[in-house]
Write a protein that holds these residues in place. Structure first.
Motif, PDB file in Angstrom:
ATOM      1  N   PRO A  42       9.948   4.366  -4.081  1.00 28.25           N
ATOM      2  CA  PRO A  42       8.417   4.310  -3.562  1.00 28.25           C
ATOM      3  C   PRO A  42       8.433   5.000  -1.903  1.00 28.25           C
ATOM      4  O   PRO A  42       7.221   4.712  -1.567  1.00 28.25           O
ATOM      5  N   ALA A  43       9.961   4.727  -1.399  1.00 28.67           N
ATOM      6  CA  ALA A  43       9.955   5.665  -0.105  1.00 28.67           C
ATOM      7  C   ALA A  43       9.153   6.622   0.027  1.00 28.67           C
ATOM      8  O   ALA A  43       9.294   7.472  -1.100  1.00 28.67           O
ATOM      9  N   GLN A  78       7.580   2.331  -8.896  1.00 32.54           N
ATOM     10  CA  GLN A  78       8.507   1.087  -8.286  1.00 32.54           C
ATOM     11  C   GLN A  78       8.603   0.081  -9.394  1.00 32.54           C
ATOM     12  O   GLN A  78       7.659  -0.787 -10.364  1.00 32.54           O
ATOM     13  N   SER A  96      16.532  -2.748  -5.874  1.00 36.87           N
ATOM     14  CA  SER A  96      16.816  -4.118  -5.040  1.00 36.87           C
ATOM     15  C   SER A  96      17.212  -4.779  -5.300  1.00 36.87           C
ATOM     16  O   SER A  96      17.092  -4.035  -6.757  1.00 36.87           O
ATOM     17  N   GLU A  99      14.772  -6.705  -7.880  1.00 42.34           N
ATOM     18  CA  GLU A  99      14.894  -5.505  -9.054  1.00 42.34           C
ATOM     19  C   GLU A  99      15.934  -5.952 -10.385  1.00 42.34           C
ATOM     20  O   GLU A  99      15.590  -6.382 -11.236  1.00 42.34           O
ATOM     21  N   LEU A 152      17.700  -1.806   4.597  1.00 38.03           N
ATOM     22  CA  LEU A 152      16.596  -1.186   4.780  1.00 38.03           C
ATOM     23  C   LEU A 152      15.616  -2.110   5.983  1.00 38.03           C
ATOM     24  O   LEU A 152      15.011  -1.574   7.063  1.00 38.03           O
ATOM     25  N   ARG A 180       0.532  -8.796   0.328  1.00 40.81           N
ATOM     26  CA  ARG A 180       1.110  -8.628  -0.245  1.00 40.81           C
ATOM     27  C   ARG A 180       2.727  -8.648  -0.584  1.00 40.81           C
ATOM     28  O   ARG A 180       3.301  -8.061   0.910  1.00 40.81           O
ATOM     29  N   PRO A 182       6.092  -7.338  -3.784  1.00 42.30           N
ATOM     30  CA  PRO A 182       6.498  -6.323  -4.275  1.00 42.30           C
ATOM     31  C   PRO A 182       6.297  -7.573  -5.604  1.00 42.30           C
ATOM     32  O   PRO A 182       6.729  -8.274  -5.775  1.00 42.30           O
ATOM     33  N   PHE A 203       3.508  -0.744  -3.156  1.00 36.13           N
ATOM     34  CA  PHE A 203       4.027   0.167  -2.522  1.00 36.13           C
ATOM     35  C   PHE A 203       3.086   1.048  -1.646  1.00 36.13           C
ATOM     36  O   PHE A 203       2.802   0.839  -0.764  1.00 36.13           O
TER      37      PHE A 203
HETATM   38  C1  KDO Z   1       7.903  -2.669  -0.874  1.00 35.43           C
HETATM   39  O1  KDO Z   1       8.235  -2.997  -1.564  1.00 35.43           O
HETATM   40  O2  KDO Z   1       7.725  -3.636   0.154  1.00 35.43           O
HETATM   41  C2  KDO Z   1       9.347  -2.619  -0.468  1.00 35.43           C
HETATM   42  O3  KDO Z   1       9.916  -2.653   0.683  1.00 35.43           O
HETATM   43  C3  KDO Z   1      10.535  -3.566  -1.556  1.00 35.43           C
HETATM   44  C4  KDO Z   1      11.850  -3.048  -1.230  1.00 35.43           C
HETATM   45  O4  KDO Z   1      12.823  -2.716  -1.995  1.00 35.43           O
HETATM   46  C5  KDO Z   1      12.136  -0.864  -1.380  1.00 35.43           C
HETATM   47  O5  KDO Z   1      11.480  -0.750  -3.205  1.00 35.43           O
HETATM   48  C6  KDO Z   1      11.224  -0.744  -1.014  1.00 35.43           C
HETATM   49  O6  KDO Z   1       9.766  -1.246  -0.708  1.00 35.43           O
HETATM   50  C7  KDO Z   1      10.815   1.322  -0.922  1.00 35.43           C
HETATM   51  O7  KDO Z   1      11.743   2.114  -0.319  1.00 35.43           O
HETATM   52  C8  KDO Z   1       9.243   1.450   0.249  1.00 35.43           C
HETATM   53  O8  KDO Z   1      10.367   1.243   1.782  1.00 35.43           O
END
Ligand code: KDO
Length: 338
Positions: A42-43, A78, A96, A99, A152, A180, A182, A203
């Protein structure tokens, strides 16, 4: 805490699927083109972890594979990446602990507030023997190898309101705050544990939700607050540091099994080097960005950290999550810290 039946059925069928996938080895001598390693996150492309994977991991495996990143959850939603790797629809993600806790509740120990103390502590934990049974289970039951740990950063509370309207010094100050987080049980539990009213959301939807006021705030490390431009639509950051957050570099076991020993060694090194590079970059950014955020007009301040730590730890004691933690592992994790 739930452990959906669908996940169990999924786990049972994943092993058989992985065997089938391995028989179609893209790394075999007959393969004409280099196999493609699709990575979904999702980044954004400019996130430190994405950048390190693109500039360090990709070149590190270029001799025998083509790294193909997909950003902003454009390939896989995500939270669905591990399932996608397991079923052969994806080769790689940065996953994560939350997950993983959807499949293996004991992973919630690594997603618990104030357990990891620092980036160095995360690394020490990941390479300690205490992680071996965790990694093995993910490999055996999900067909996913956890190659390395990416830092992170420290998650903080980031709100739309100025400090004069809503100051967050203790968990009680977060009562009724629509934060908010995840969308998984472990994340939502953490949101409640810090005293907030957590709202699950992907995200990629956060910026608009902050802009329109459908949430009061979000929690993420400072580099993410800047990279995703959340500072444009928020007014304050309370430096709660409630989770020293991580992502594991998750890789398809069925693809790994088709690789030669040299390729595996190169891939492992590329993952470790990318994680080191991303960690170093992220730590520098965390230091620098307080000034940047203040320059953008945000109030950035430290709350009563002892109040947060005590409150959060008390929420986990006796919880369903804590019951899933293998005996003695929390003590082992703590012993690796300061
Ligand atoms: C998020 O959704 O807030 C989060 O920081 C969770 C993390 O585990 C990771 O997935 C991250 O989002 C994404 O990579 C976006 O930075």
């Amino acid at each position: 805490m739930t452990h959906p039946t669908t996940r169990r059925v999924f786990l049972a069928s994943a092993g058989a699927f992985a065997l089938f996938a391995a028989s179609l080895s893209p790394f075999s001598a007959m393969a004409q083109d280099k196999p493609v390693i699709r990575m979904s996150t999702p980044a954004s492309e400019t996130d430190q972890r994405s950048a390190a994977l693109a500039t360090v991991f990709g070149p590190g495996i270029a001799e025998f594979a083509t790294y193909q990143p997909h950003y902003n959850a454009s390939l896989v939603a995500q939270g669905s990446e591990l399932e996608a790797i397991s079923s052969g629809d994806l080769e790689m993600s940065i996953a994560s602990a939350q997950e993983l806790a959807n499949f293996f509740p004991e992973f919630s120990i690594f997603a618990t507030g104030y357990v990891h103390q620092s980036a160095e502590h995360q690394v020490a934990v990941f390479y300690d023997a205490l992680m071996d049974p965790f990694k093995q289970k993910v490999e055996d039951e999900l067909g996913v190898k956890l190659l390395s740990v990416m830092y992170l950063g420290k998650r903080h509370v980031n709100l739309r309101f100025p400090r004069s309207e809503k100051e967050v010094m203790t968990p009680a100050d977060l009562a009724g705050v629509n934060l908010r987080m995840p969308g998984s049980d472990a994340w939502q539990f953490l949101g409640r544990a810090i005293g907030a009213n957590p709202t699950p959301m992907a995200f990629t939807e956060i910026y608009t939700a902050l802009q329109t006021g459908s949430v009061d705030g979000q929690d993420n490390p400072l580099p993410t607050v800047v990279d995703a431009k959340f500072y444009e639509v928020t007014k304050q950051v309370s430096l709660t540091a409630h989770l020293v957050d991580l992502n594991y570099i998750a890789f398809s076991k069925s693809v790994w099994d088709t690789m030669t020993a040299d390729q595996r060694a190169a891939l492992q090194k590329a993952a470790d080097d990318a994680a080191t590079s991303a960690r170093e970059g992220q730590l520098v950014k965390e230091e620098e960005l307080v000034t940047f955020l203040k320059d953008q007009g945000l109030e950035v301040y430290e709350p009563d950290l002892e109040a947060f730590r005590t409150h959060v730890q008390a929420q986990y004691v006796g919880s369903e999550f804590a019951k899933s933690w293998p005996e003695g592992v929390l003590e082992q994790i703590n012993a690796l810290g300061n």
